[in-house]
Design an enzyme around this catalytic site. Sequence first.
Site, PDB file in Angstrom:
ATOM      1  N   TYR A 126     -55.537 103.782  51.824  1.00  0.00           N
ATOM      2  CA  TYR A 126     -56.801 103.386  51.044  1.00  0.00           C
ATOM      3  C   TYR A 126     -56.883 101.930  51.135  1.00  0.00           C
ATOM      4  CZ  TYR A 126     -57.324 107.068  47.875  1.00  0.00           C
ATOM      5  OH  TYR A 126     -57.627 108.547  47.198  1.00  0.00           O
ATOM      6  N   LYS A 136     -44.708 112.772  55.031  1.00  0.00           N
ATOM      7  CA  LYS A 136     -45.043 113.567  56.333  1.00  0.00           C
ATOM      8  C   LYS A 136     -44.087 112.951  57.269  1.00  0.00           C
ATOM      9  CE  LYS A 136     -47.396 116.637  58.783  1.00  0.00           C
ATOM     10  NZ  LYS A 136     -47.195 118.193  58.530  1.00  0.00           N
ATOM     11  N   ASP A 157     -47.419 119.123  53.516  1.00  0.00           N
ATOM     12  CA  ASP A 157     -48.068 120.353  53.255  1.00  0.00           C
ATOM     13  C   ASP A 157     -47.252 121.593  52.731  1.00  0.00           C
ATOM     14  OD1 ASP A 157     -46.097 119.763  55.331  1.00  0.00           O
ATOM     15  OD2 ASP A 157     -47.257 120.927  57.123  1.00  0.00           O
ATOM     16  N   ASP A 171     -53.100 111.397  45.479  1.00  0.00           N
ATOM     17  CA  ASP A 171     -54.693 111.729  45.063  1.00  0.00           C
ATOM     18  C   ASP A 171     -54.915 113.456  45.296  1.00  0.00           C
ATOM     19  OD1 ASP A 171     -57.400 111.345  44.608  1.00  0.00           O
ATOM     20  OD2 ASP A 171     -57.547 111.568  46.784  1.00  0.00           O
ATOM     21  N   ASP A 228     -54.924 116.660  42.169  1.00  0.00           N
ATOM     22  CA  ASP A 228     -55.962 117.434  41.981  1.00  0.00           C
ATOM     23  C   ASP A 228     -55.545 118.922  42.199  1.00  0.00           C
ATOM     24  OD1 ASP A 228     -57.817 115.301  41.667  1.00  0.00           O
ATOM     25  OD2 ASP A 228     -59.317 116.360  42.732  1.00  0.00           O
TER      26      ASP A 228
HETATM   27  C1  IPM Z   1     -58.775 109.251  41.679  1.00  0.00           C
HETATM   28  C2  IPM Z   1     -59.901 109.106  42.263  1.00  0.00           C
HETATM   29  C3  IPM Z   1     -60.221 107.847  43.345  1.00  0.00           C
HETATM   30  C4  IPM Z   1     -58.992 107.795  44.348  1.00  0.00           C
HETATM   31  C5  IPM Z   1     -61.492 107.850  43.630  1.00  0.00           C
HETATM   32  C6  IPM Z   1     -62.728 107.892  42.679  1.00  0.00           C
HETATM   33  C7  IPM Z   1     -61.592 106.498  44.530  1.00  0.00           C
HETATM   34  O1  IPM Z   1     -60.227 110.432  43.058  1.00  0.00           O
HETATM   35  O2  IPM Z   1     -58.439 108.079  40.814  1.00  0.00           O
HETATM   36  O3  IPM Z   1     -57.989 110.141  41.861  1.00  0.00           O
HETATM   37  O4  IPM Z   1     -59.146 108.409  45.313  1.00  0.00           O
HETATM   38  O5  IPM Z   1     -58.078 107.312  43.959  1.00  0.00           O
HETATM   39 MN    MN Z   2     -58.406 111.770  43.038  1.00  0.00          MN
END
Ligand code: IPM
Ligand code: MN
Length: 356
Positions: A142, A189, A221, A245, A249
Amino acid sequence: MKKHILVVPGDGIGQEVTAVGKKVLERIAEKFNHEFTYDEALIGHVAIEATGNPLPDETLEKMRASDAVLFGAVGHPKYDNDPSAKVRPEQGLLKMRKELGLYANLRPIKLFDELLSASSIKPEILKGSDILFFRELTGDIYFGEKGRKDDGNTAYDIASYSTYEVERIARKAFDAAMTRGKKLMSVDKANVLETSRLWREVVQRVALEYPEVTVEHQFVDSAAMLLIKDPRRFDVVVTANLFGDILTDEASQIAGSMGMLASASIGDGTGVYEPIHGSAHDITGMGVANPMASVLSAALLLDISFGLKEESDAIINAVDLVLKSGMRTRDIADANTPAYLLMGTEAAGEALLKFL
Ligand code: IPM
Ligand code: MN
């Protein structure tokens, strides 16, 4: 207790859900006799529109001067479809994380029992899942050097980690593991990446300071697969920025919906509390967004930044009661939810205040 809270709703549904989060904080202050003062500031697309800058200096100064930040979301589809845009809402978020030294992102994946059927995973696999992610937030791919070469035909993003960066997030995760099930999974990884080999080395070294914690190393993975196959084997997870990240999700589906998941970003100074979901422009302005993630972020804020555990628990309890009442925003509704129990953002807020 006297505290100053900065509310930074940002973009899209960030505006709608953060308004509910703030109302809940106001009610808590009333109920428990605290004096919370508030200010607001811009970030993301709304800040670009107003000032040309996704993180105006004024916002950053206000953040530094406040006791905690309740944050919404950033993003706008306009930029998603325009990869060449030089100024982007997300830059505001990343700069905030870096400037405030928010290196630890805590993402609790807690499944409310009432939502067992809202997930696409079988209830018998899910029941009792309770995971706490520690996502490193100010390093990795990042924040490394990025760019184009060969006349723009080759692009690169450099991932890097220092021992110090891994050590401090690992310690936070181990400390948390000690207060929970004493199990920690480090995800990397290391079979491919040098940054991951350093990561693993450092985690192994820090582990020596926590002999009571059982440590497991998994490749990302395989961890992604295990999350769906057997979420209950996870307790505390520590991982790098990009892996965290993606995995969080994925893990949100264990909790039924992204609309239920809160996060805390902490580090050197002011803590920032925000839903893990984004700006969701597809439903912005429709009044249907689930405000629970913002409300649960407010609960994390009270607990972590102010040490107000009872107040924090009162919020979590109110969320539980709303769910028990059968009311559902549409992201957590299913085929059995009758129309009269479907609620919008504001109705969800009112129900929460009532139960509080
Ligand atoms: C999160 C979001 C951010 C990230 C984006 C919006 C840059 O997805 O906070 O998880 O990737 O960190
Ligand atoms: Mn995110």
